[in-house]
Design a protein around this motif. Structure first.
Motif, PDB file in Angstrom:
ATOM      1  N   THR A   1     -37.312  -0.965  26.187  1.00 38.78           N
ATOM      2  CA  THR A   1     -36.675  -2.008  25.383  1.00 38.78           C
ATOM      3  C   THR A   1     -37.356  -3.354  25.595  1.00 38.78           C
TER       4      THR A   1
ATOM      5  N   ILE B   1     -34.652  -9.160  17.056  1.00 44.78           N
ATOM      6  CA  ILE B   1     -33.388  -8.530  17.448  1.00 44.78           C
ATOM      7  C   ILE B   1     -32.890  -7.595  16.357  1.00 44.78           C
ATOM      8  N   TRP B   2     -32.961  -8.043  15.103  1.00 46.56           N
ATOM      9  CA  TRP B   2     -32.446  -7.234  13.997  1.00 46.56           C
ATOM     10  C   TRP B   2     -33.315  -6.014  13.735  1.00 46.56           C
TER      11      TRP B   2
ATOM     12  N   TYR C   1     -34.942  -4.455  16.045  1.00 42.67           N
ATOM     13  CA  TYR C   1     -34.618  -3.543  17.155  1.00 42.67           C
ATOM     14  C   TYR C   1     -33.311  -2.807  16.880  1.00 42.67           C
ATOM     15  N   LEU C   2     -32.302  -3.540  16.400  1.00 45.67           N
ATOM     16  CA  LEU C   2     -31.015  -2.908  16.079  1.00 45.67           C
ATOM     17  C   LEU C   2     -31.163  -1.867  14.975  1.00 45.67           C
TER      18      LEU C   2
ATOM     19  N   ARG D   1     -32.653   1.177  16.423  1.00 49.89           N
ATOM     20  CA  ARG D   1     -31.668   1.919  17.237  1.00 49.89           C
ATOM     21  C   ARG D   1     -30.728   2.732  16.342  1.00 49.89           C
TER      22      ARG D   1
ATOM     23  N   SER E   1     -27.610   0.134  24.535  1.00 54.81           N
ATOM     24  CA  SER E   1     -28.638  -0.717  23.918  1.00 54.81           C
ATOM     25  C   SER E   1     -27.991  -1.900  23.211  1.00 54.81           C
ATOM     26  N   CYS E   2     -26.917  -1.632  22.482  1.00 52.35           N
ATOM     27  CA  CYS E   2     -26.236  -2.706  21.736  1.00 52.35           C
ATOM     28  C   CYS E   2     -25.555  -3.688  22.684  1.00 52.35           C
TER      29      CYS E   2
ATOM     30  N   LEU F   1     -28.155  -5.710  24.508  1.00 58.23           N
ATOM     31  CA  LEU F   1     -28.809  -6.657  23.619  1.00 58.23           C
ATOM     32  C   LEU F   1     -28.022  -7.966  23.555  1.00 58.23           C
TER      33      LEU F   1
END
Length: 352
Positions: free
Chosen positions: A70, A79-80, A82-83, A86, A156-157, A160
Motif C-alpha cells: 500500500t 487516494i481515490w 487507490y480506493l 481496492r 485498507s479503507c 486509509l
C-alpha cells in the motif's frame, strides 16, 4: 527504480506464501483440535503439524506485506484511485467467491460430512438459508477463505483514513527503528487479538500488522530486518516449533502456547522480510507469471482441494499418504487450470 525493486521482493514473498496454501488447507482435513472443515477424515498430529507450524505467522505476514504494498501503491496513485482499485481488486472477487464458489464447496461438505442427497442447485437454498457456525462444513452459509479478502478491504479503507489524517498533521513521517524497538513492536499483538475478533480472526491484530508494514517496514527499517534476518528467523522458527509442541504434543501449557504463538508471529514476519529483501529481488519470467496468477490462485485453490479430496477419498480411503499427497498435487494442477481458463474469459477475468 528503488521503489520498484523493493516491491519485487514483496510480490515474490506473497506468491510464495499463497502457493503454500494448498498443503496448508489440505492438512485441515486431519486437524486434531476439532475445527470443522469441508472435508474431514480423522485427526492426525503429524499432518496437523503443517497447519500449526504455519498458523501463527501465515496470515499476519500477508497483512504486513499488504501494508508495505500500500505504501508503494500510494506513491503512484491518488487516494481515490487507490480506493477504486481496492473495490475492483478486493470487493468484486469477494462477492464472486461468496456467491459462486462457496455454494459448491459447502455442497461437497454437506454431502461428505452430513450425507446430503440433493443436487447442487437445490443446495443453493440451503446455503443462503442455513446460518450455523459460518464454517460451511455443515453446508451452511460461509465466506470461507474469502474472509481474508473482506478483511483486507475493510482494513485498507480504515487504514486509509488514518493515513490521510497523518499526512495532514505530519506530512513527513519517516520511521527508522533500532533493533531493540523492532523487537518490542510485537508486544501489542496478544492484547489486540481479542479486539474485533470474529471466529478467532482479529481485525485489530491484522490492522496493526498492516499499519506496521506501511509505516515501519516500507522504509529504512527494512535494512535492519535484512541485517538481522537470521536472528529473527531463528527466534521465529524456534517459537513456531515450540508452538507445534505445546499445541499438539503437550498438555496444560497455555501460557507458553500463547507466548510461542506471538513470538513466532512477529519474528517470523520480520525474518521473512529480511530473507526476501536479501534473496528474492529477482524478476524473471517465472516470478512475473506467478505474481500475475497468485490472486486467481488464492480464489480457486480451496475449491480445488475440496474437489480432489472428495474424489480421492473414493479411491484411497485408507491410505493417508496418498490421501494427502494426491489431492495436494492434483489441486495445484487444477488451480492453475482454473486460473488459465478464467483469465481468458473477459467476464471472469475482472474477478481474479
Amino acid at each position: 527504480m528503488i521503489s520498484n525493486m523493493r516491491r519485487v521482493y514483496i510480490d515474490n514473498l506473497k506468491w510464495m506464501f499463497i502457493f503454500l496454501l494448498i498443503p496448508y488447507h489440505a492438512a485441515m482435513a486431519w486437524n486434531v483440535w476439532g475445527e470443522p472443515n469441508y472435508i474431514f477424515f480423522e485427526g492426525n498430529k503429524i499432518i496437523s503439524s503443517i497447519v500449526v507450524f504455519l498458523n501463527p505467522y501465515f496470515m499476519p505476514f500477508m497483512f504486513l506485506a499488504a501494508g508495505i504494498s500500500t505504501r508503494f501503491a500510494l506513491q503512484k496513485r491518488t487516494i481515490w484511485q487507490y480506493l477504486a482499485e481496492r473495490l475492483k481488486r478486493l470487493l468484486m472477487p469477494f462477492v464472486f467467491g461468496t456467491l459462486l464458489i462457496m455454494p459448491l464447496m459447502t455442497y461437497i461438505a454437506d454431502k461428505f460430512n452430513c450425507g446430503y442427497h440433493g443436487n447442487l442447485f437445490e443446495h443453493y437454498l440451503v446455503f443462503f438459508h442455513k446460518f450455523t457456525d459460518l464454517t460451511g462444513a455443515d453446508g451452511g452459509f460461509s465466506v470461507g477463505q474469502f474472509w481474508f479478502i473482506l478483511y483486507l478491504f475493510l482494513i485498507s479503507c480504515l487504514s486509509l483514513g488514518l493515513i490521510v489524517l497523518q499526512k495532514k498533521v505530519m506530512p513527513e513521517c519517516r520511521i527508522d527503528l533500532p533493533l531493540w524497538m523492532i523487537c518490542l513492536f510485537g508486544l501489542p499483538l496478544p492484547f489486540l487479538h481479542e479486539l474485533l475478533s470474529i471466529g478467532g480472526k482479529s481485525i485489530a491484530e491484522y490492522m496493526y500488522m498492516f499499519l506496521t508494514g506501511y509505516y515501519i517496514f516500507s522504509g529504512e527499517t527494512i535494512s535492519k530486518t535484512e541485517n538481522y534476518k537470521w536472528l529473527f528467523l531463528s527466534i521465529g522458527s524456534i517459537a513456531a516449533f515450540l508452538y507445534v509442541y505445546f499445541m499438539l504434543w503437550s498438555a496444560g501449557q497455555y501460557p507458553m502456547l500463547k507466548i510461542s504463538k506471538y513470538v513466532s508471529e512477529w519474528f517470523m514476519s520480520a525474518g521473512l522480510l529480511g530473507i526476501g529483501k536479501k534473496y528474492f529481488l529477482f524478476h524473471g519470467k517465472v516470478s512475473q507469471y506467478m505474481t500475475k496468477r497468485s490472486y486467481g490462485f488464492y480464489v480457486f485453490h480451496y475449491i480445488c482441494i475440496v474437489l480432489m479430496q472428495y474424489v480421492m477419498y473414493q479411491w484411497y480411503p485408507e491410505n493417508i499418504v496418498l490421501l494427502y499427497m494426491m489431492p495436494v498435487l492434483g489441486a495445484y494442477c487444477l488451480t492453475f487450470m482454473c486460473c488459465e481458463i478464467c483469465i481468458r474469459i473477459p467476464i471472469l477475468h475482472c474477478f481474479i
